[in-house]
Motif scaffolding. Structure first.
Motif, PDB file in Angstrom:
ATOM      1  N   LEU A  52      -8.357   5.921 -19.972  1.00  0.00           N
ATOM      2  CA  LEU A  52      -7.296   6.449 -19.113  1.00  0.00           C
ATOM      3  C   LEU A  52      -7.853   6.815 -17.747  1.00  0.00           C
ATOM      4  CD1 LEU A  52      -4.414   7.481 -18.619  1.00  0.00           C
ATOM      5  CD2 LEU A  52      -5.126   9.665 -19.637  1.00  0.00           C
ATOM      6  N   SER A  53      -9.003   7.480 -17.716  1.00  0.00           N
ATOM      7  CA  SER A  53      -9.626   7.864 -16.454  1.00  0.00           C
ATOM      8  C   SER A  53      -9.964   6.635 -15.612  1.00  0.00           C
ATOM      9  CB  SER A  53     -10.886   8.673 -16.743  1.00  0.00           C
ATOM     10  OG  SER A  53     -11.556   8.978 -15.550  1.00  0.00           O
ATOM     11  N   ASP A  54     -10.553   5.624 -16.225  1.00  0.00           N
ATOM     12  CA  ASP A  54     -10.882   4.386 -15.513  1.00  0.00           C
ATOM     13  C   ASP A  54      -9.629   3.712 -14.966  1.00  0.00           C
ATOM     14  OD1 ASP A  54     -13.546   4.822 -16.109  1.00  0.00           O
ATOM     15  OD2 ASP A  54     -13.601   3.343 -17.743  1.00  0.00           O
ATOM     16  N   ASP A  55      -8.588   3.666 -15.773  1.00  0.00           N
ATOM     17  CA  ASP A  55      -7.342   3.025 -15.354  1.00  0.00           C
ATOM     18  C   ASP A  55      -6.674   3.787 -14.209  1.00  0.00           C
ATOM     19  OD1 ASP A  55      -7.791   1.095 -17.273  1.00  0.00           O
ATOM     20  OD2 ASP A  55      -6.282   1.859 -18.672  1.00  0.00           O
ATOM     21  N   LEU A  56      -6.718   5.120 -14.255  1.00  0.00           N
ATOM     22  CA  LEU A  56      -6.139   5.913 -13.166  1.00  0.00           C
ATOM     23  C   LEU A  56      -6.904   5.697 -11.864  1.00  0.00           C
ATOM     24  CD1 LEU A  56      -5.316   9.251 -15.006  1.00  0.00           C
ATOM     25  CD2 LEU A  56      -3.682   7.578 -14.105  1.00  0.00           C
ATOM     26  N   ARG A  57      -8.241   5.632 -11.956  1.00  0.00           N
ATOM     27  CA  ARG A  57      -9.039   5.358 -10.748  1.00  0.00           C
ATOM     28  C   ARG A  57      -8.734   3.969 -10.200  1.00  0.00           C
ATOM     29  NH1 ARG A  57     -13.314   8.093 -13.497  1.00  0.00           N
ATOM     30  NH2 ARG A  57     -14.108   6.080 -14.154  1.00  0.00           N
ATOM     31  N   ALA A  58      -8.597   2.996 -11.072  1.00  0.00           N
ATOM     32  CA  ALA A  58      -8.284   1.633 -10.622  1.00  0.00           C
ATOM     33  C   ALA A  58      -6.915   1.595  -9.945  1.00  0.00           C
ATOM     34  CB  ALA A  58      -8.328   0.670 -11.800  1.00  0.00           C
ATOM     35  N   ALA A  59      -5.938   2.288 -10.528  1.00  0.00           N
ATOM     36  CA  ALA A  59      -4.601   2.318  -9.937  1.00  0.00           C
ATOM     37  C   ALA A  59      -4.622   3.012  -8.579  1.00  0.00           C
ATOM     38  CB  ALA A  59      -3.628   3.024 -10.877  1.00  0.00           C
ATOM     39  N   ALA A  60      -5.405   4.089  -8.461  1.00  0.00           N
ATOM     40  CA  ALA A  60      -5.507   4.787  -7.183  1.00  0.00           C
ATOM     41  C   ALA A  60      -6.153   3.885  -6.135  1.00  0.00           C
ATOM     42  CB  ALA A  60      -6.302   6.076  -7.344  1.00  0.00           C
ATOM     43  N   GLY A  61      -7.200   3.169  -6.528  1.00  0.00           N
ATOM     44  CA  GLY A  61      -7.855   2.252  -5.599  1.00  0.00           C
ATOM     45  C   GLY A  61      -6.929   1.130  -5.176  1.00  0.00           C
ATOM     46  N   ASP A  62      -6.169   0.591  -6.124  1.00  0.00           N
ATOM     47  CA  ASP A  62      -5.217  -0.470  -5.820  1.00  0.00           C
ATOM     48  C   ASP A  62      -4.141   0.046  -4.869  1.00  0.00           C
ATOM     49  OD1 ASP A  62      -4.107  -3.178  -6.289  1.00  0.00           O
ATOM     50  OD2 ASP A  62      -2.461  -2.051  -7.229  1.00  0.00           O
ATOM     51  N   GLY A  63      -3.660   1.246  -5.137  1.00  0.00           N
ATOM     52  CA  GLY A  63      -2.643   1.839  -4.259  1.00  0.00           C
ATOM     53  C   GLY A  63      -3.168   2.060  -2.856  1.00  0.00           C
ATOM     54  N   THR A  64      -4.428   2.481  -2.765  1.00  0.00           N
ATOM     55  CA  THR A  64      -5.036   2.696  -1.454  1.00  0.00           C
ATOM     56  C   THR A  64      -5.167   1.380  -0.703  1.00  0.00           C
ATOM     57  OG1 THR A  64      -6.253   4.606  -2.258  1.00  0.00           O
ATOM     58  CG2 THR A  64      -7.092   3.564  -0.262  1.00  0.00           C
ATOM     59  N   MET A  65      -5.612   0.350  -1.393  1.00  0.00           N
ATOM     60  CA  MET A  65      -5.763  -0.959  -0.753  1.00  0.00           C
ATOM     61  C   MET A  65      -4.422  -1.505  -0.262  1.00  0.00           C
ATOM     62  SD  MET A  65      -8.946  -1.552  -0.636  1.00  0.00           S
ATOM     63  CE  MET A  65      -8.935  -3.259  -0.138  1.00  0.00           C
ATOM     64  N   ARG A  66      -3.356  -1.227  -0.988  1.00  0.00           N
ATOM     65  CA  ARG A  66      -2.029  -1.713  -0.583  1.00  0.00           C
ATOM     66  C   ARG A  66      -1.440  -0.868   0.545  1.00  0.00           C
ATOM     67  NH1 ARG A  66       0.566  -4.868  -4.921  1.00  0.00           N
ATOM     68  NH2 ARG A  66      -0.972  -5.096  -6.557  1.00  0.00           N
ATOM     69  N   THR A  67      -1.878   0.382   0.650  1.00  0.00           N
ATOM     70  CA  THR A  67      -1.317   1.298   1.641  1.00  0.00           C
ATOM     71  C   THR A  67      -1.924   1.113   3.024  1.00  0.00           C
ATOM     72  OG1 THR A  67      -0.894   2.947  -0.065  1.00  0.00           O
ATOM     73  CG2 THR A  67      -0.959   3.735   2.193  1.00  0.00           C
ATOM     74  N   PHE A  68      -3.243   0.925   3.051  1.00  0.00           N
ATOM     75  CA  PHE A  68      -3.925   0.830   4.340  1.00  0.00           C
ATOM     76  C   PHE A  68      -4.191  -0.637   4.678  1.00  0.00           C
ATOM     77  CE2 PHE A  68      -4.975   5.010   2.653  1.00  0.00           C
ATOM     78  CZ  PHE A  68      -4.567   5.797   3.705  1.00  0.00           C
ATOM     79  N   PRO A  69      -3.862  -1.040   5.893  1.00  0.00           N
ATOM     80  CA  PRO A  69      -4.105  -2.447   6.264  1.00  0.00           C
ATOM     81  C   PRO A  69      -5.591  -2.749   6.303  1.00  0.00           C
ATOM     82  CG  PRO A  69      -3.452  -1.146   8.188  1.00  0.00           C
ATOM     83  CD  PRO A  69      -3.330  -0.255   6.990  1.00  0.00           C
ATOM     84  N   LYS A  70      -5.896  -4.006   6.010  1.00  0.00           N
ATOM     85  CA  LYS A  70      -7.282  -4.436   6.043  1.00  0.00           C
ATOM     86  C   LYS A  70      -7.723  -4.561   7.498  1.00  0.00           C
ATOM     87  CE  LYS A  70      -6.997  -6.739   1.716  1.00  0.00           C
ATOM     88  NZ  LYS A  70      -7.112  -7.851   0.882  1.00  0.00           N
ATOM     89  N   PRO A  71      -8.981  -4.192   7.772  1.00  0.00           N
ATOM     90  CA  PRO A  71      -9.462  -4.301   9.168  1.00  0.00           C
ATOM     91  C   PRO A  71      -9.519  -5.759   9.594  1.00  0.00           C
ATOM     92  CG  PRO A  71     -11.240  -3.644   7.683  1.00  0.00           C
ATOM     93  CD  PRO A  71      -9.981  -3.692   6.875  1.00  0.00           C
ATOM     94  N   VAL A  72      -9.266  -5.967  10.864  1.00  0.00           N
ATOM     95  CA  VAL A  72      -9.354  -7.313  11.428  1.00  0.00           C
ATOM     96  C   VAL A  72     -10.820  -7.618  11.657  1.00  0.00           C
ATOM     97  CG1 VAL A  72      -8.711  -8.771  13.376  1.00  0.00           C
ATOM     98  CG2 VAL A  72      -7.120  -7.023  12.532  1.00  0.00           C
ATOM     99  N   SER A  73     -11.287  -8.715  11.085  1.00  0.00           N
ATOM    100  CA  SER A  73     -12.696  -9.060  11.263  1.00  0.00           C
ATOM    101  C   SER A  73     -12.887  -9.669  12.642  1.00  0.00           C
ATOM    102  CB  SER A  73     -13.157 -10.012  10.168  1.00  0.00           C
ATOM    103  OG  SER A  73     -12.400 -11.200  10.215  1.00  0.00           O
ATOM    104  N   GLY A  74     -13.907  -9.199  13.299  1.00  0.00           N
ATOM    105  CA  GLY A  74     -14.227  -9.731  14.633  1.00  0.00           C
ATOM    106  C   GLY A  74     -15.078 -10.978  14.517  1.00  0.00           C
ATOM    107  N   GLY A  75     -14.708 -11.974  15.210  1.00  0.00           N
ATOM    108  CA  GLY A  75     -15.546 -13.150  15.104  1.00  0.00           C
ATOM    109  C   GLY A  75     -14.999 -14.354  15.634  1.00  0.00           C
TER     110      GLY A  75
END
Length: 75
Positions: A52-75
């Protein structure tokens, strides 16, 4: 682990309490449903508590990734 209490910062009417037991964890989830207070208690053994703890951390990480835009890579 001793005791953990999660109280939502927005004043929502629910809490989660987690207390360690000799065999695992007891979770108490309290909320109000149609004006009636309800508490659901779950006793979870150590392997299931870890899952349960692992799954909650994974869900939180997934939610964070969906909430914040990915940085634009310079190049």
């Amino acid at each position: 682990m001793g005791s953990l209490r999660l109280v939502p910062p927005d004043g929502a009417d629910w809490t989660i309490d987690a207390v360690s037991t000799p065999d695992g964890v007891e979770l108490a989830i309290a909320f109000t449903l149609q004006g009636t207070p309800i508490t659901a208690r779950f006793v979870i053994d150590r392997p299931d508590a870890r899952k349960l703890s692992d799954d909650l951390r994974a869900a939180a990480g997934d939610g964070t990734m969906r909430t914040f835009p990915k940085p634009v890579s310079g190049g």
